[in-house]
Design an enzyme around this catalytic site. Structure first.
Site, PDB file in Angstrom:
ATOM      1  N   LEU A  63      18.637  20.900  13.816  1.00 23.67           N
ATOM      2  CA  LEU A  63      19.314  20.971  15.112  1.00 23.67           C
ATOM      3  C   LEU A  63      20.776  21.349  14.956  1.00 23.67           C
ATOM      4  O   LEU A  63      21.413  21.056  13.947  1.00 23.67           O
ATOM      5  CB  LEU A  63      19.215  19.628  15.829  1.00 23.67           C
ATOM      6  CG  LEU A  63      17.808  19.052  16.021  1.00 23.67           C
ATOM      7  CD1 LEU A  63      17.889  17.707  16.725  1.00 23.67           C
ATOM      8  CD2 LEU A  63      16.908  20.019  16.765  1.00 23.67           C
ATOM      9  N   ASP A  64      21.320  21.968  15.993  1.00 27.35           N
ATOM     10  CA  ASP A  64      22.750  22.253  16.018  1.00 27.35           C
ATOM     11  C   ASP A  64      23.475  21.169  16.811  1.00 27.35           C
ATOM     12  O   ASP A  64      22.872  20.164  17.200  1.00 27.35           O
ATOM     13  CB  ASP A  64      23.022  23.652  16.587  1.00 27.35           C
ATOM     14  CG  ASP A  64      22.552  23.837  18.025  1.00 27.35           C
ATOM     15  OD1 ASP A  64      22.309  22.832  18.731  1.00 27.35           O
ATOM     16  OD2 ASP A  64      22.436  24.994  18.456  1.00 27.35           O
ATOM     17  N   GLN A  65      24.756  21.369  17.083  1.00 24.60           N
ATOM     18  CA  GLN A  65      25.553  20.355  17.771  1.00 24.60           C
ATOM     19  C   GLN A  65      25.133  20.153  19.221  1.00 24.60           C
ATOM     20  O   GLN A  65      25.531  19.186  19.862  1.00 24.60           O
ATOM     21  CB  GLN A  65      27.053  20.683  17.682  1.00 24.60           C
ATOM     22  CG  GLN A  65      27.486  21.896  18.483  1.00 24.60           C
ATOM     23  CD  GLN A  65      27.447  23.195  17.691  1.00 24.60           C
ATOM     24  OE1 GLN A  65      26.653  23.364  16.783  1.00 24.60           O
ATOM     25  NE2 GLN A  65      28.328  24.123  18.052  1.00 24.60           N
ATOM     26  N   VAL A  68      19.570  21.278  19.923  1.00 22.34           N
ATOM     27  CA  VAL A  68      18.426  22.198  19.899  1.00 22.34           C
ATOM     28  C   VAL A  68      18.353  22.851  18.523  1.00 22.34           C
ATOM     29  O   VAL A  68      19.323  22.831  17.759  1.00 22.34           O
ATOM     30  CB  VAL A  68      18.531  23.277  21.004  1.00 22.34           C
ATOM     31  CG1 VAL A  68      18.506  22.636  22.386  1.00 22.34           C
ATOM     32  CG2 VAL A  68      19.773  24.130  20.828  1.00 22.34           C
TER      33      VAL A  68
END
Length: 189
Positions: A63-65, A68
């Site tokens: 996941l990113d920040q 997602v």
């Protein structure tokens, strides 16, 4: 190995049936070298012919920040789908690599349709849409489970590389595996 003739063949339009955008234009040495495979019909769901499917689950570290799946991770999902597909038709990518040769993705276009989040289960669907003496053209789709929500569409091209990482003709036994797969999955349009 291909022999240079000093002439350039016109660019050939390669149309991937699942994409409504303009066709991908790929320069080919000869317009006779591209062999479209008739092994698929766009039907969606589990009924897609000539398609390899693998189910995966999103892991937290992907996941990113924003919570997602990071865009770069989708290329990893696609590569995993390609490797699993190749293995089902008798081509072990690890063995190819150990021999010093490689089947390398030289182009990959990804269209993001919706995000995946932590814990989401999804399926990567891979199919070969065509081959030439030196290239393999493929399409991939990612659908969220259980409702088959479209997440991603990808199209790409892979080339065979020799021990010096120079593009060469795909070995005959590999082309034979694709031909065998095609004959097993022929459907009418």
């Amino acid at each position: 190995m291909l022999k240079a003739t000093g002439t350039v063949a016109p660019a050939m339009h390669v149309v991937f049936p699942c994409f409504s955008s303009r066709p991908l234009i790929l320069p080919l040495r000869s317009t006779k070298t591209f062999k479209p495979l008739s092994c698929f019909k766009q039907q969606g769901g589990k009924g897609m012919n000539g398609v390899h499917e693998i189910e995966l689950k999103v892991r937290d570290y992907e996941l990113d920040q924003f919570g997602v799946v990071n865009n770069a991770v989708y290329a990893n999902y696609c590569q995993h789908g390609q490797h699993e597909f190749m293995e089902t038709i008798g081509i072990n990518c690890d063995e190819v690599s150990r021999s010093g040769e490689a089947l390398a993705v030289s182009e990959l276009t990804i269209k993001f349709l919706a995000p995946l989040r932590s814990g989401c289960k999804f399926v990567v669907k891979t199919r070969i849409s065509g081959t030439s003496m030196t290239r393999i053209y493929f399409e991939q789709f990612i659908f969220k489970l259980p409702n088959q929500e479209p997440i991603l569409e990808a199209k790409g091209m892979a080339v065979w590389l020799d021990k010096r990482y120079r593009p060469v003709c795909i070995p005959s036994y590999i082309r034979s595996n694709f031909g065998h797969f095609q004959r097993q999955h022929v459907v009418e349009y």
